[in-house]
Design an enzyme around this catalytic site. Structure first.
Site, mmCIF file in Angstrom:
data_model
loop_
_atom_site.group_PDB
_atom_site.id
_atom_site.type_symbol
_atom_site.label_atom_id
_atom_site.label_comp_id
_atom_site.label_asym_id
_atom_site.label_seq_id
_atom_site.Cartn_x
_atom_site.Cartn_y
_atom_site.Cartn_z
ATOM 1 N N CYS A 1 -52.539 -14.455 -23.179
ATOM 2 C CA CYS A 1 -53.386 -13.651 -24.052
ATOM 3 C C CYS A 1 -51.907 -14.233 -25.026
ATOM 4 O O CYS A 1 -52.180 -15.059 -26.317
ATOM 5 C CB CYS A 1 -53.295 -12.411 -24.046
ATOM 6 S SG CYS A 1 -54.113 -11.846 -24.796
ATOM 7 N N HIS B 1 -57.571 -12.812 -19.651
ATOM 8 C CA HIS B 1 -57.114 -12.376 -18.938
ATOM 9 C C HIS B 1 -57.692 -12.350 -17.154
ATOM 10 O O HIS B 1 -58.474 -11.742 -16.489
ATOM 11 C CB HIS B 1 -57.519 -10.341 -18.928
ATOM 12 C CG HIS B 1 -56.661 -10.463 -20.856
ATOM 13 N ND1 HIS B 1 -55.345 -9.622 -20.431
ATOM 14 C CD2 HIS B 1 -57.159 -10.666 -21.777
ATOM 15 C CE1 HIS B 1 -55.232 -9.376 -21.590
ATOM 16 N NE2 HIS B 1 -55.744 -9.500 -22.031
ATOM 17 N N GLU C 1 -56.355 -11.469 -14.593
ATOM 18 C CA GLU C 1 -56.312 -10.433 -14.006
ATOM 19 C C GLU C 1 -57.560 -8.778 -14.131
ATOM 20 O O GLU C 1 -57.681 -8.330 -13.486
ATOM 21 C CB GLU C 1 -55.035 -10.195 -13.887
ATOM 22 C CG GLU C 1 -55.184 -8.444 -15.566
ATOM 23 C CD GLU C 1 -54.798 -9.329 -16.246
ATOM 24 O OE1 GLU C 1 -55.343 -9.109 -17.587
ATOM 25 O OE2 GLU C 1 -54.373 -10.587 -17.033
#
Length: 360
Positions: free
Chosen positions: A243, A328, A330
């Site tokens: 990001c 993202h 994760e």
């Protein structure tokens, strides 16, 4: 109690403050999140620092707030806008209702607002300054916002080490999500979290095997002063940028970034991985993107693309063991289809075998 949302383009919406005792005027950039769930992770994601978040799903709060899904120790949003909020929590893990949690942190929530109309307005006019207040009328100078210095507010101030794994990763904290730390610990890493402005020599003294440049709030160009440090890290260690970390890596190598009209925020964004020739669904939260035409002569190549608008979603490098993603991997909230990005990063770390090697 009646409340109002004022947008800087002159449009006004009427609603109700969910908690009268906590009514106050707040202002921030107004953005929207399209996921059906995940409001707890959104509220505690430091990348949303000082923003007013509109949840597009019409009923928010059903499963309350639990102790497991925090992305940081506190919420970072300035205010919350929903069509309807459930005042109770219906889940066995719930510790608070959404309203009680926001009340604890003195964050106002405006309900019974036409969120569809707000989102259409943002999509037409772009993200903009907004004010939540009990006042029906406000002056135009109320919309002035201080947009800089957000990373300094959310970054850890001290070095902290977690785990005893085989590979030592230094996580440069621009406003990290806890799930990024968890993803590394699950892959047998020892992780040292350092402040965003830590000098290269200090990081080098930690003898890392790899570097993770985290997510965070705001315009990446506000951090131009640390770009030489980021370039030094990229040219010495296997590096993963996520990001804001992705944007900063690109800037450090000579690319350019630009602001999207209304950004990408949701848990359902399709991304094409050109290397694997597959499409994944991704979790996203950002306003800025890397300009693909600026990658010439940087050694970077776009690997991932957003299939909604064609914007760059990740980079690889022709010489350095660098990979970056705008989305993202994760997740939290959202799908974890992109988690293999962490596995590829660890493979780069293994291949480097702990060497400190200046590529340039």
């Amino acid at each position: 109690m009646e409340g109002y949302l004022h947008l800087s383009n002159g449009v006004k919406y009427k609603g109700d403050f969910a908690i009268e005792a906590k009514v106050k005027e707040v202002k921030g950039e107004i953005v929207f999140f399209t996921g059906m769930t995940g409001y707890q992770e959104v509220l505690t994601d430091p990348s949303y620092k000082d923003q007013i978040i509109v949840f597009t799903y019409p009923l928010i709060g059903n499963y309350g707030i639990n102790k497991e899904d925090f992305e940081s120790k506190q919420p970072h949003v300035a205010g919350v806008i929903v069509y309807e909020s459930n005042s109770e929590a219906y889940h066995y893990q719930a510790e608070y209702s959404l309203q009680d949690y926001l009340n604890k942190w003195d964050i106002p929530m405006l309900t019974h607002v036409d969120t569809r109309s707000i989102v259409k307005n943002i999509r037409q006019s772009g993200s903009m300054p907004a004010v939540m207040t009990a006042e029906k009328e406000i002056t135009s100078n109320t919309f002035s916002l201080k947009e800089d210095g957000k990373v300094a507010k959310v970054s850890d101030k001290n070095f902290k080490t977690y785990g005893q794994g085989e590979y030592h990763i230094v996580l440069v904290d621009f406003g990290k999500k806890e799930s990024m730390l968890t993803a590394l610990l699950e892959r047998e890493c020892k992780v040292t979290v350092v402040p965003y402005n830590t000098e290269f020599t200090s990081i080098k003294s930690l003898q890392p095997d790899g570097i993770l440049l985290s997510n965070g709030p705001g315009d990446p160009k506000e951090l131009e002063g640390i770009l030489p440090t980021i370039k030094a890290l990229i040219t010495h260690y296997p590096t993963l940028g996520i990001c804001l970390g992705h944007q900063l890596a690109a800037l450090a190598l000579g690319a350019e970034t630009t602001k999207l009209s209304f950004g990408h925020r949701g848990a359902n964004h399709p991304v094409m991985d050109r290397k694997k020739k597959r499409v994944i669904m991704s979790s996203q939260n950002h306003s800025y993107v890397v300009k693909e035409e600026s990658l010439t002569a940087t050694g970077c190549e776009a690997r991932f693309y957003n299939l909604h608008d064609g914007s760059v979603e990740g980079l690889s490098h022709s010489m350095y063991p660098l990979q970056t993603v705008q989305f993202h991997p994760e997740a939290n909230p959202g799908p974890s289809e992109g988690c293999y990005v962490f596995d590829e990063f660890i493979e780069d770390v293994k291949a480097n075998n702990g060497r400190v090697f200046a590529y340039a």
